[in-house]
Design a protein around this motif. Structure first.
Motif, PDB file in Angstrom:
ATOM      1  N   UNK A  36      40.827  48.731  47.671  1.00 56.21           N
ATOM      2  CA  UNK A  36      41.573  48.061  46.702  1.00 56.21           C
ATOM      3  C   UNK A  36      40.747  48.180  45.247  1.00 56.21           C
ATOM      4  N   UNK A  37      39.595  48.872  44.972  1.00 57.77           N
ATOM      5  CA  UNK A  37      38.991  48.806  43.707  1.00 57.77           C
ATOM      6  C   UNK A  37      39.766  49.415  42.521  1.00 57.77           C
ATOM      7  N   UNK A  38      40.101  50.441  42.875  1.00 57.31           N
ATOM      8  CA  UNK A  38      41.043  51.408  41.889  1.00 57.31           C
ATOM      9  C   UNK A  38      42.278  50.467  41.329  1.00 57.31           C
ATOM     10  N   UNK A  50      44.918  38.970  41.230  1.00 52.24           N
ATOM     11  CA  UNK A  50      44.505  39.781  42.044  1.00 52.24           C
ATOM     12  C   UNK A  50      43.684  39.100  43.338  1.00 52.24           C
ATOM     13  N   UNK A  51      44.325  39.317  44.427  1.00 52.67           N
ATOM     14  CA  UNK A  51      44.108  38.671  45.849  1.00 52.67           C
ATOM     15  C   UNK A  51      43.194  39.578  46.606  1.00 52.67           C
ATOM     16  N   UNK A  52      41.914  39.770  47.117  1.00 54.81           N
ATOM     17  CA  UNK A  52      41.285  40.371  48.042  1.00 54.81           C
ATOM     18  C   UNK A  52      41.227  39.821  49.510  1.00 54.81           C
ATOM     19  N   UNK A  53      41.841  40.595  50.433  1.00 54.82           N
ATOM     20  CA  UNK A  53      41.998  40.093  51.823  1.00 54.82           C
ATOM     21  C   UNK A  53      40.375  40.608  52.459  1.00 54.82           C
ATOM     22  N   UNK A  54      39.562  39.796  53.015  1.00 56.79           N
ATOM     23  CA  UNK A  54      38.564  40.081  53.736  1.00 56.79           C
ATOM     24  C   UNK A  54      38.568  39.430  55.254  1.00 56.79           C
ATOM     25  N   UNK A  91      34.551  44.769  44.390  1.00 57.33           N
ATOM     26  CA  UNK A  91      36.032  44.142  44.549  1.00 57.33           C
ATOM     27  C   UNK A  91      35.803  42.686  44.548  1.00 57.33           C
ATOM     28  N   UNK A  92      34.787  42.192  45.254  1.00 57.44           N
ATOM     29  CA  UNK A  92      34.602  40.850  45.130  1.00 57.44           C
ATOM     30  C   UNK A  92      34.654  40.268  43.867  1.00 57.44           C
ATOM     31  N   UNK A  93      33.863  40.687  42.806  1.00 53.60           N
ATOM     32  CA  UNK A  93      33.423  40.245  41.488  1.00 53.60           C
ATOM     33  C   UNK A  93      34.994  40.602  40.748  1.00 53.60           C
ATOM     34  N   UNK A  94      35.735  41.410  40.818  1.00 55.46           N
ATOM     35  CA  UNK A  94      36.844  41.671  39.866  1.00 55.46           C
ATOM     36  C   UNK A  94      38.174  40.948  40.493  1.00 55.46           C
TER      37      UNK A  94
END
Length: 318
Positions: A36-38, A50-54, A91-94
């Motif tokens: 998902x970085x781009x 922006x929600x990141x699924x880990x 990704x975690x940071x953004x």
């Protein structure tokens, strides 16, 4: 040696997905870690959350504990690449929020310096139409332990094989359902006996039959966000024995629907297997508690409601 196919496919997906998102028409963009970085970079130019699924622990924690495990077992390490680690950290940071399925995973992020408010814990569910208890089991039959999932270093299959082999219980059987990683084959060969049955991968529709033919479910993962096979086993009325690093303490009640043990503790694992072997009536009691917990709280509908509430909450803040 020079070409990493995993890195290529991950970056290809990331690039293609980022070109197919209408960022100007979004409230919330949800992306899977590594992929998902781009998209997240482009989304920062818009009024978009922006929600990141880990699905696992923090990737640095994952790398460290798996490296340690490979060294303990004397196997050549197969670990996340430096490229993927660096990408995920970006990704975690953004991201504005990181969604994880268990306290174990959440704690790994907090220990790496992330604020508790940024890490959102929502446990995964189980398809109750596919996984359900068929009938009351007869506890006069062969005592059957089941493991479902890939047999790998990460899943800690070594500890289950070692415990079951050491116990050598009369009229018992261990079903190992799932793919066996090549790297673990030399270790598995050490525990080859007629009481251990390697079933191989099975379709989801077939799995519930294996659960319903078994007495207890055991998983010994070294690192995992939330092993979903635990909820499947619970929905089929099985007591669950798991480790703290499976995320299992998120969904089962220790001492009521199963037992949560430290990783790599073969002695405690043997104690809990013997407990159910010698107290067959407790299999039914623990299994019913597991079944009630799964059917009342662990459906995918429950998961969806929690995600819906979370998305609404952050959208209203926006």
């Amino acid at each position: 040696k020079k070409f990493n196919l995993d890195n290529f496919t991950i970056n290809y997906f990331d690039r293609q997905a980022s070109q197919n998102v209408n960022y100007s028409n979004l409230d919330v963009l949800v992306g899977w870690s590594s992929f998902s970085l781009r998209s997240f970079k482009k989304a920062t130019k818009f009024n978009c959350i922006k929600v990141l699924e880990r699905g696992s622990s923090h990737i640095e924690y994952q790398y460290e504990i798996l490296k340690e495990e490979y060294e303990l077992l004397g196997i050549k390490p197969k670990l996340p690449s430096n490229e993927i680690i660096e990408k995920e950290i970006k990704e975690y940071e953004i991201s504005d929020y990181i969604c994880v399925p268990s306290n174990f995973a959440k704690k790994s992020f907090i220990e790496k310096g992330f604020s508790e408010e940024k890490i959102v814990k929502i446990p995964y569910g189980v398809d109750l139409n596919s996984f359900y208890k068929k009938k009351n089991k007869s506890y006069e039959e062969k005592f059957r332990v089941i493991y479902v999932g890939s047999s790998s270093v990460r899943k800690g299959i070594f500890y289950l094989l070692k415990a079951f082999t050491d116990l050598n219980l009369n009229n018992s059987e261990l079903l190992v359902v799932g793919k066996v990683d090549k790297e673990i084959i030399p270790i598995i060969k050490k525990f080859k006996n007629n009481k251990i049955k390697y079933i191989g991968p099975k379709e989801q529709n077939d799995l519930q039959n294996f659960y319903n033919e078994s007495h207890i479910f055991v998983t010994c993962s070294i690192e995992e966000g939330l092993s979903m096979v635990q909820a499947q086993a619970m929905a089929c009325g099985l007591p669950v024995i798991c480790t703290t690093n499976t995320g299992g303490d998120e969904i089962l009640d220790d001492g009521k629907s199963g037992f949560v043990l430290p990783i790599r503790n073969i002695n405690q694992l043997k104690e809990k297997i013997i407990y159910f072997y010698e107290n067959r009536e407790m299999i039914n009691i623990f299994g019913n508690n597991a079944y009630e917990k799964a059917t009342n709280f662990l459906s995918w509908e429950n998961y969806g409601e929690k995600m819906y509430e979370f998305y609404n909450k952050i959208s209203s803040k926006k």
